[in-house]
Design a protein around this motif. Structure first.
Motif, PDB file in Angstrom:
ATOM      1  N   MET A 138       0.848  -1.191   0.000  1.00 41.07           N
ATOM      2  CA  MET A 138       0.000   0.000   0.000  1.00 41.07           C
ATOM      3  C   MET A 138       0.882   1.239   0.000  1.00 41.07           C
ATOM      4  O   MET A 138       1.643   1.468   0.935  1.00 41.07           O
ATOM      5  CB  MET A 138      -0.906  -0.018   1.239  1.00 41.07           C
ATOM      6  N   SER A 145      -6.421   4.767   2.229  1.00 37.64           N
ATOM      7  CA  SER A 145      -5.589   3.562   2.275  1.00 37.64           C
ATOM      8  C   SER A 145      -6.241   2.386   3.011  1.00 37.64           C
ATOM      9  O   SER A 145      -6.250   1.258   2.485  1.00 37.64           O
ATOM     10  CB  SER A 145      -4.225   3.884   2.883  1.00 37.64           C
ATOM     11  N   ILE A 149      -7.120  -1.261   1.295  1.00 41.62           N
ATOM     12  CA  ILE A 149      -6.648  -2.525   1.859  1.00 41.62           C
ATOM     13  C   ILE A 149      -7.826  -3.465   2.105  1.00 41.62           C
ATOM     14  O   ILE A 149      -7.800  -4.645   1.729  1.00 41.62           O
ATOM     15  CB  ILE A 149      -5.851  -2.267   3.157  1.00 41.62           C
ATOM     16  N   VAL A 162       0.532  -7.302   4.343  1.00 36.77           N
ATOM     17  CA  VAL A 162       0.307  -5.953   3.825  1.00 36.77           C
ATOM     18  C   VAL A 162       1.460  -5.070   4.303  1.00 36.77           C
ATOM     19  O   VAL A 162       1.704  -4.955   5.511  1.00 36.77           O
ATOM     20  CB  VAL A 162      -1.038  -5.368   4.311  1.00 36.77           C
ATOM     21  N   ILE A 164       2.937  -1.247   4.227  1.00 37.37           N
ATOM     22  CA  ILE A 164       2.479   0.131   4.001  1.00 37.37           C
ATOM     23  C   ILE A 164       3.687   1.058   3.927  1.00 37.37           C
ATOM     24  O   ILE A 164       4.586   1.006   4.771  1.00 37.37           O
ATOM     25  CB  ILE A 164       1.538   0.582   5.133  1.00 37.37           C
TER      26      ILE A 164
END
Length: 331
Positions: A138, A145, A149, A162, A164
């Motif tokens: 991300m 955001s 997600i 994930v 970021i």
């Protein structure tokens, strides 16, 4: 069914109680193909209100008996708000009857925009990302955001990591920590990283939601089979990836306006990286099966969205009709 005589005010709290990314993704897949035929959506107005701020006006209207609405969204974009801990995007939405012209509902559309934007990206991901995608990177940690997600996880539950990234590393770390503590993301690891070039090559999906005017995603760093989701730019001066990303990818757009507004595409056209004819299709063509999405596990796919009044109206329709029916049932 008769419209209520007094316009409904649909608050953010009500919106959250009705909408989920899964239901909106499903709504788009079932309604977008027909809606694009019955809806008229003039080009949106974009006005610079200062060197950094923008006012957008996005109308859409239909006289179809199944979609008898006129809708207008007003959006302000103030990217500098991050320095004072406020969202950069604010919006309101007004829904009218296209039959009588009366006002049906007023929305605080800031959250409506976040839901619809992220859900459109997820619809595209359903057709363009690998079925067994595991790692989502991300790019950006603003209000959009977590929606992106959540939406990507809705269509690719195989994602278990994930990462970021944000220009301000602390903001990325804060968002990762917040999501890590939420019970709804079982089995998903959340982390942040201060160097995008170091992690971009791990990604099966890259989702970008920034106001960047310099390329962030470098095509040479992308691995085979990645899907790149570009959400942030809506002006020709903005771009989130470089020409190599566009050159390597099979490019799809949410609608044709993206080829006029998105800095990544306009710049690539001007420099001869690709032509407009090289764009593989739009979202409706993917949903209808008129264009094929991902064809193998090695190709790189790119989806560029700039938004449209069509998806705003369809989101408002779903929320309004749900609230209206609940209100009439209670009374």
């Amino acid at each position: 069914m008769a419209a209520p005589s007094t316009p409904l005010f649909i608050s953010t709290t009500t919106l959250h109680s009705i909408l989920s990314h899964k239901t909106l993704i499903s709504h788009f897949q079932s309604t977008l193909p027909n809606a694009t035929v019955s809806l008229s959506t003039p080009p949106r107005h974009s006005h610079s209100t200062s060197q950094t701020s923008t006012l957008l006006l996005m109308p859409s209207f239909s006289t179809s008996s199944s979609l008898p609405y006129i809708g207008v969204k007003l959006v302000t974009s103030h990217p500098q708000n991050s320095s004072i801990n406020l969202p950069g995007i604010h919006a309101c939405y007004t829904l009218f009857s296209s039959i009588t012209g009366q006002t049906l509902a007023l929305f605080d559309a800031t959250e409506l925009t976040l839901y619809r934007t992220s859900s459109i990206s997820a619809v595209a991901s359903f057709y363009l990302s690998k079925n067994d995608a595991h790692v989502l990177v991300m790019v950006g940690s603003g209000n959009l955001s977590p929606h992106l997600i959540t939406a990507h996880l809705s269509v690719r539950p195989s994602i278990n990591r994930v990462i970021i990234w944000n220009r301000t590393a602390e903001k990325a770390a804060t968002l990762a920590d917040k999501l890590r503590r939420e019970n709804r993301f079982k089995g998903v690891e959340f982390e942040s990283n201060g160097c995008l070039d170091d992690v971009i090559g791990f990604a099966d999906i890259v989702s970008c939601a920034t106001n960047s005017e310099i390329e962030l995603v470098k095509g040479e760093k992308l691995k085979e089979g990645v899907h790149v989701d570009l959400v942030g730019s809506f002006k020709q001066t903005m771009k989130e990836c470089d020409d190599e990303t566009i050159r390597r990818g099979r490019v799809f757009v949410d609608n044709e306006i993206a080829m006029e507004e998105a800095g990544e595409l306009v710049g690539a056209f001007e420099r001869g990286v690709i032509s407009k004819d090289d764009v593989c299709g739009n979202l409706v063509e993917l949903i209808k099966g008129e264009k094929f999405g991902r064809e193998n596990d090695k190709e790189i796919t790119v989806f560029k969205s700039v938004g449209s009044g069509v998806v705003d109206l369809l989101t408002a329709q779903l929320v309004y009709e749900t609230v209206r029916d609940q209100t009439q049932h209670i009374s």
